[in-house]
Enzyme design. Structure first.
Site, PDB file in Angstrom:
ATOM      1  N   HIS A   1       1.059 -11.820   1.327  1.00 21.68           N
ATOM      2  CA  HIS A   1       0.010 -11.105   0.577  1.00 21.68           C
ATOM      3  C   HIS A   1      -0.533 -11.940  -0.591  1.00 21.68           C
ATOM      4  O   HIS A   1      -1.743 -11.973  -0.842  1.00 21.68           O
ATOM      5  CB  HIS A   1       0.600  -9.788   0.061  1.00 21.68           C
ATOM      6  CG  HIS A   1      -0.393  -8.687  -0.089  1.00 21.68           C
ATOM      7  ND1 HIS A   1      -0.077  -7.361   0.073  1.00 21.68           N
ATOM      8  CD2 HIS A   1      -1.712  -8.697  -0.391  1.00 21.68           C
ATOM      9  CE1 HIS A   1      -1.147  -6.618  -0.130  1.00 21.68           C
ATOM     10  NE2 HIS A   1      -2.152  -7.405  -0.418  1.00 21.68           N
TER      11      HIS A   1
ATOM     12  N   ARG B   1     -15.424  -2.744  -2.827  1.00 20.49           N
ATOM     13  CA  ARG B   1     -14.632  -1.576  -3.245  1.00 20.49           C
ATOM     14  C   ARG B   1     -15.497  -0.316  -3.300  1.00 20.49           C
ATOM     15  O   ARG B   1     -15.268   0.580  -4.105  1.00 20.49           O
ATOM     16  CB  ARG B   1     -13.929  -1.825  -4.583  1.00 20.49           C
ATOM     17  CG  ARG B   1     -13.032  -3.060  -4.534  1.00 20.49           C
ATOM     18  CD  ARG B   1     -12.206  -3.245  -5.782  1.00 20.49           C
ATOM     19  NE  ARG B   1     -11.445  -4.491  -5.735  1.00 20.49           N
ATOM     20  CZ  ARG B   1     -10.281  -4.631  -5.104  1.00 20.49           C
ATOM     21  NH1 ARG B   1      -9.742  -3.615  -4.482  1.00 20.49           N
ATOM     22  NH2 ARG B   1      -9.659  -5.798  -5.105  1.00 20.49           N
ATOM     23  N   GLY B   2     -16.509  -0.306  -2.475  1.00 20.31           N
ATOM     24  CA  GLY B   2     -17.357   0.888  -2.374  1.00 20.31           C
ATOM     25  C   GLY B   2     -18.638   0.793  -3.190  1.00 20.31           C
ATOM     26  O   GLY B   2     -19.488   1.680  -3.115  1.00 20.31           O
TER      27      GLY B   2
ATOM     28  N   PRO C   1     -14.934  -5.526   1.829  1.00 17.03           N
ATOM     29  CA  PRO C   1     -16.261  -6.022   2.246  1.00 17.03           C
ATOM     30  C   PRO C   1     -17.411  -5.199   1.684  1.00 17.03           C
ATOM     31  O   PRO C   1     -18.556  -5.665   1.688  1.00 17.03           O
ATOM     32  CB  PRO C   1     -16.208  -5.891   3.776  1.00 17.03           C
ATOM     33  CG  PRO C   1     -15.243  -4.775   4.031  1.00 17.03           C
ATOM     34  CD  PRO C   1     -14.197  -4.921   2.955  1.00 17.03           C
ATOM     35  N   LEU C   2     -17.086  -4.003   1.171  1.00 12.78           N
ATOM     36  CA  LEU C   2     -18.129  -3.174   0.546  1.00 12.78           C
ATOM     37  C   LEU C   2     -18.000  -3.223  -0.973  1.00 12.78           C
ATOM     38  O   LEU C   2     -18.469  -2.328  -1.680  1.00 12.78           O
ATOM     39  CB  LEU C   2     -18.017  -1.726   1.057  1.00 12.78           C
ATOM     40  CG  LEU C   2     -18.232  -1.572   2.570  1.00 12.78           C
ATOM     41  CD1 LEU C   2     -17.863  -0.166   3.029  1.00 12.78           C
ATOM     42  CD2 LEU C   2     -19.676  -1.890   2.938  1.00 12.78           C
TER      43      LEU C   2
ATOM     44  N   TYR D   1       0.822  -1.220   0.000  1.00 14.07           N
ATOM     45  CA  TYR D   1       0.000   0.000   0.000  1.00 14.07           C
ATOM     46  C   TYR D   1       0.857   1.273   0.000  1.00 14.07           C
ATOM     47  O   TYR D   1       0.356   2.348  -0.276  1.00 14.07           O
ATOM     48  CB  TYR D   1      -0.986   0.006   1.178  1.00 14.07           C
ATOM     49  CG  TYR D   1      -1.868  -1.227   1.246  1.00 14.07           C
ATOM     50  CD1 TYR D   1      -2.062  -2.033   0.121  1.00 14.07           C
ATOM     51  CD2 TYR D   1      -2.502  -1.590   2.419  1.00 14.07           C
ATOM     52  CE1 TYR D   1      -2.843  -3.173   0.184  1.00 14.07           C
ATOM     53  CE2 TYR D   1      -3.291  -2.725   2.488  1.00 14.07           C
ATOM     54  CZ  TYR D   1      -3.448  -3.521   1.369  1.00 14.07           C
ATOM     55  OH  TYR D   1      -4.220  -4.652   1.434  1.00 14.07           O
TER      56      TYR D   1
END
Ligand SMILES: NC(=O)c1ccc[n+]([C@@H]2O[C@H](COP(=O)([O-])OP(=O)(O)OC[C@H]3O[C@@H](n4cnc5c(N)ncnc54)[C@H](OP(=O)(O)O)[C@@H]3O)[C@@H](O)[C@H]2O)c1
Length: 327
Positions: A126, A208-209, A205-206, A56
């Protein structure tokens, strides 16, 4: 905030955590102050689980440094997870993997320094590196645990064979993979996790929005935003996904909740060993997402959700050729 135990080694985290990825990559340019405020708000509201990665910060440590600053005043109250496994030897991201033992050790030392902490709580591989036996990876993390630099071992996007082999060398406390109302493939690994006593962290969990009611068509995001190329945002899939989210929105309104809260509360109903790590740059949205921990979904609600999205969303979770293959 409810807490959950992940795996058999004593790892305990808040049911809703916080993912830092979007603060420095993936969703267009971020704002440091806003990011710090969002992470601080999460702590105020009971979040004890923060998820970052070498990736990241693109090997520069920028994401881990930001998280380190955010948790400075309460580090001992939270679990910090970070990840190794990509090759930044050229100084840039090429997508190449590198889980060689020497690299894992170097990434651990860098992460400790960037985060400003004396131990990493969860250290994840990862992505599975086909060029390095997973036993060597697990053995290296085991040594880091024995040295006190790491507390718990995690895998991300690993399949059954890898999980079993790794677990035999160093018990795996947690698997992290994409899991949401839009992405349900990983459910086929749940019996293995249950058998071995391994916890599960749901990333993105969303969706990616998307599962928030704020999705815009591809092309309307910042040029650096990965969602412009995400299959779920492409014409054909986009409209179907919007329609599904609108239907979830009707259920959410009936429950005096929001779509994101329904999406996160649904994940918590999927098993006692499951937690999620939604990401947001906005303190207000962090607050909204954390509200999901108090939202009860009834059997009737779950039946409605199942009817709206019986098998996940429309479109693959990554562009062609980028969906991790599990071994
Ligand atoms: N292991 C892996 O390979 C892997 C891969 C991807 C992600 N992850 C982890 O999972 C974490 C979360 O995943 P993610 O960030 O990809 O996806 P996500 O949490 O599903 O969605 C994040 C997106 O949703 C928006 N959002 C969040 N809450 C919202 C709300 N209440 N209303 C409207 N929009 C909202 C955010 O925008 P704003 O910031 O503008 O609110 C952001 O663009 C990451 O930070 C990372 O730690 C791990």
């Amino acid at each position: 905030m409810q807490h959950r135990t992940l795996g058999g080694q004593g790892l305990e985290v808040s049911a809703i955590g916080y993912g830092t990825m979007g603060l420095t990559m993936a969703y267009g340019p971020g704002d440091e102050q806003q990011g710090l405020a969002a992470m601080g708000r999460a702590h105020e509201l009971g979040v004890t689980h923060y998820d970052t990665a070498e990736l990241y910060g693109m090997g520069t440590g920028s994401n881990e440094k930001l998280l380190g600053r955010a948790v400075k005043g309460f580090r001992d109250e939270v679990v910090i997870a970070t990840k190794f496994g990509f090759d930044f030897s050229t100084g840039r991201f090429t997508g190449a993997l590198d889980s060689r033992p020497a690299t894992i050790r170097a990434v651990a030392d860098n992460s400790l320094r960037y985060l400003g902490v004396d131990h990493i709580d969860v250290f994840y591989q990862h992505r599975v590196d086909p060029d390095v036996p997973i036993e060597d990876v697990a053995g290296t993390v085991k040594e880091l645990i024995e040295a006190g630099k790491v507390r718990y071992f995690g895998l991300s996007e690993a399949g059954e064979r890898t999980i079993r082999k790794a677990h035999a060398v160093q018990p795996v406390s947690v698997l992290q993979s994409e899991y949401s109302l839009f992405e349900r493939d990983v459910e086929r690994l749940f019996p293995v996790l249950e058998e071995l006593g391994i916890g599960f962290v749901a990333y993105s969990p969303l969706g990616r929005g998307f599962i928030t009611g704020t999705a815009k068509p591809a092309g309307q995001y910042d040029a650096s935003d990965m969602r412009n190329g995400d299959p779920r945002w492409q014409p054909g899939n986009f409209e179907k996904n919007v329609q599904a989210v609108e239907r979830l929105g009707a259920l959410a309104a009936f429950k005096s909740a929001t779509v994101s809260q329904v999406a996160l509360a649904w994940l918590l109903t999927r098993g006692e060993h499951i937690v999620s790590i939604p990401g947001s740059r906005s303190p207000g949205r962090v607050e909204e997402n954390i509200g999901a921990a108090d939202l009860d979904l009834t059997e009737a609600d779950l039946a409605v959700i199942d009817e709206i999205l019986p098998r996940g969303g429309f479109g693959a979770r990554y562009a062609q050729g980028q969906v991790p293959t599990w071994d």
